[in-house]
Design a protein around this motif. Structure first.
Motif: not given
Length: 135
Positions: A78-83, A2-9, A37-41
């Motif tokens: 996942c990272e939770l980043l705030v401006c 199987a293909a590897a899942g995608l990394s999402y932001a 899939h994977r949630l990165a941030c």
């Protein structure tokens, strides 16, 4: 094989309870692992920074989005980043910014982190997909 899942932001620009973007982003993020899939941030910008408000206290019959963001962070690492610029304009400060501006208490919830727009640009470059949830 199987293909590897995608990394999402994700980019969240909507406040937690005034419109749908924050809730839609959460539901999308929560579904990613089931699709391989994977949630990165998640980057919170403009009124989206209100999702990181430490003193959020919705009525018991409404979803507690702060707790769901925390659970998402714990489950998917996942990272939770705030401006930082958007947050400071709206009164959301971490311990360092609260001290720097003379306030006794921080108003940014853990595990959210204040960061600059450079992190958003880096996320767009580093991950397979950047999905925007806006007003």
């Amino acid at each position: 094989m199987a293909a590897a899942g995608l990394s999402y932001a994700l980019l969240v620009q909507g406040s937690p309870y005034s419109r749908q973007p924050a809730h839609s982003a959460l539901r999308f993020a929560e579904a990613l692992p089931d699709q391989g899939h994977r949630l990165a941030c998640v980057f919170f910008y403009h009124d989206g920074v209100y999702n990181a408000a430490a003193m959020m206290s919705p009525p018991p019959d409404e979803p507690h989005l702060l707790m769901r963001w925390r659970a998402l962070h714990d489950a998917q690492q996942c990272e939770l980043l705030v401006c930082v610029a958007s947050a400071l304009r709206r009164g959301l400060l971490d311990d360092g910014e609260a001290q720097r501006h003379g306030f006794e208490h921080a108003s940014l919830a853990s595990p959210f982190e204040l960061t600059g727009l450079g992190q958003l640009i880096e996320a767009a470059q580093r991950h397979d997909r950047l999905i925007t949830f806006g007003p």
